[in-house]
Design an enzyme around this catalytic site. Structure first.
Site, short mmCIF file in Angstrom:
data_model
loop_
_atom_site.label_atom_id
_atom_site.label_comp_id
_atom_site.label_asym_id
_atom_site.label_seq_id
_atom_site.Cartn_x
_atom_site.Cartn_y
_atom_site.Cartn_z
N HIS A 62 0.66 -1.07 -0.09
CA HIS A 62 -0.23 0.57 0.08
C HIS A 62 0.73 0.81 0.14
CE1 HIS A 62 0.99 -0.69 4.25
NE2 HIS A 62 0.39 0.81 4.25
N ASP A 66 5.69 3.92 4.78
CA ASP A 66 6.78 3.05 5.74
C ASP A 66 7.06 1.95 5.13
OD1 ASP A 66 4.22 2.96 6.81
OD2 ASP A 66 4.76 1.31 8.31
N HIS A 144 -7.69 -1.47 5.59
CA HIS A 144 -6.93 -0.98 5.91
C HIS A 144 -7.67 1.00 6.06
CE1 HIS A 144 -3.24 0.54 7.77
NE2 HIS A 144 -2.31 1.45 6.45
N ASP A 215 -0.35 -3.80 5.61
CA ASP A 215 -1.48 -3.31 6.59
C ASP A 215 -2.59 -3.74 6.45
OD1 ASP A 215 1.67 -2.39 7.15
OD2 ASP A 215 0.63 -0.45 7.65
#
Length: 314
Positions: A62, A66, A144, A215
């Site tokens: 995604h 990070d 997410h 995530d």
């Protein structure tokens, strides 16, 4: 098949954990597949026994920083080395614009081909994202704050082990014919004799599988794509004590990761993407997350930077 963790922290790096990056080494190939590329990933390559020049595929889950801020620099460094024959890049649709913009505005030109593949259609339609004679890659939507995708790598079933001594005892001369027999094919020798590869091969050997899932908060699609995987790598940003925060921010607790592993009937679970709040000496530390997960799914391990795991059938 082997995985190496290069970044296991969520959000920001810590003294001992960089942000998200994981490398898969496909079996019997001199190439690497990179999953996510947080800031500093190329530095982690330098500190490891892995080579940037061997990267052939990159899979991005995604568009949060990070997971992608290390990608432009890594691609540029590979180009400067001049040793890449081309890279396949897989990820959400906005990834292409992000890379194109970074390269354009920094006047960077890659000395190799970079081919981009959007993953949305394959994820939503349950199509195979990539396939060759030995491996296939599937993807699935996660849950997410922004679109996020899991990846599953399956090694295909391989022929049984070839009995060389048996072939020699039949007077079959070594050479290319052995490869044909190992594939189960029928061969005719110069003297007219015909042999079937099935006579010389053991039972087919099932391949191994790996799922990379981050995530996401708890979601049924994570269970579905992980079913009976040999290794599930799942994010574990929070402890169960922060369950409400996990739902608000679209992340998983260690409990959620373990529940997904148990329901998917995977063989092994590795927790990654740990919140930097959990450091040794704090009220809650990484081992607490590990124990939380092991209470539900005993075969759980905690990822750490530079940890290498060989994926084998149990």
């Amino acid at each position: 098949m082997q995985v190496t963790f290069l970044g296991t922290s969520s959000g920001v790096p810590t003294l001992n954990r960089n942000v998200s990056a994981m490398v898969l080494k496909p079996p019997q190939r001199s190439e690497l597949w990179l999953f996510d590329c947080g800031e500093g990933t190329q530095h982690q390559f330098i500190r490891s026994n892995l080579k940037l020049s061997q990267i052939k595929k990159i899979f991005i889950t995604h568009m949060h920083g990070d997971h992608i801020y290390g990608l432009p620099g890594l691609l540029a460094s590979i180009g400067l080395a001049g040793s890449s024959s081309g890279i396949e890049l897989y990820g959400p649709a906005p990834l292409k614009n992000f890379i194109d913009s970074c390269l354009y505005n920094s006047s960077s030109r890659l000395a190799y081909s970079l081919k981009f593949h959007r993953v949305e259609n394959a994820a939503n339609n349950k199509e195979i994202l990539f396939e060759d004679s030995e491996l296939e890659v599937k993807t699935a939507p996660l849950k997410h704050r922004i679109p996020s995708f899991a990846y599953r790598v399956n090694q295909k079933t391989r022929p049984g082990r070839f009995d060389i001594e048996k072939a020699k005892s039949k007077g079959i001369p070594p050479g290319p014919v052995y490869a044909d027999l190992q594939r189960g094919e029928e061969v005719r020798l110069e003297d007219g004799r015909i042999f079937s590869g099935k006579e010389f091969c053991g039972p087919p050997r099932p391949g191994v599988s790996m799922v990379y899932c981050t995530d996401t908060v708890y979601t049924e699609s994570a269970i579905e794509i992980s079913r009976k995987a040999d290794l599930l790598i799942h994010e574990s940003t929070y402890s169960y004590k922060e369950t409400e925060m996990a739902y608000e921010r679209g992340h998983s607790t260690a409990t959620m990761a373990a529940q997904i592993a148990a329901k998917a009937n995977v063989d092994q679970l590795i927790l990654t993407h740990l919140s930097p709040r959990y450091t040794p000496g704090n009220q809650t530390c990484p081992n607490d997350l590990l124990n939380e997960a092991k209470a539900i799914f005993p075969n759980t391990q905690l990822a750490k930077d530079f940890l290498q795991i060989d994926i084998n059938k149990s």
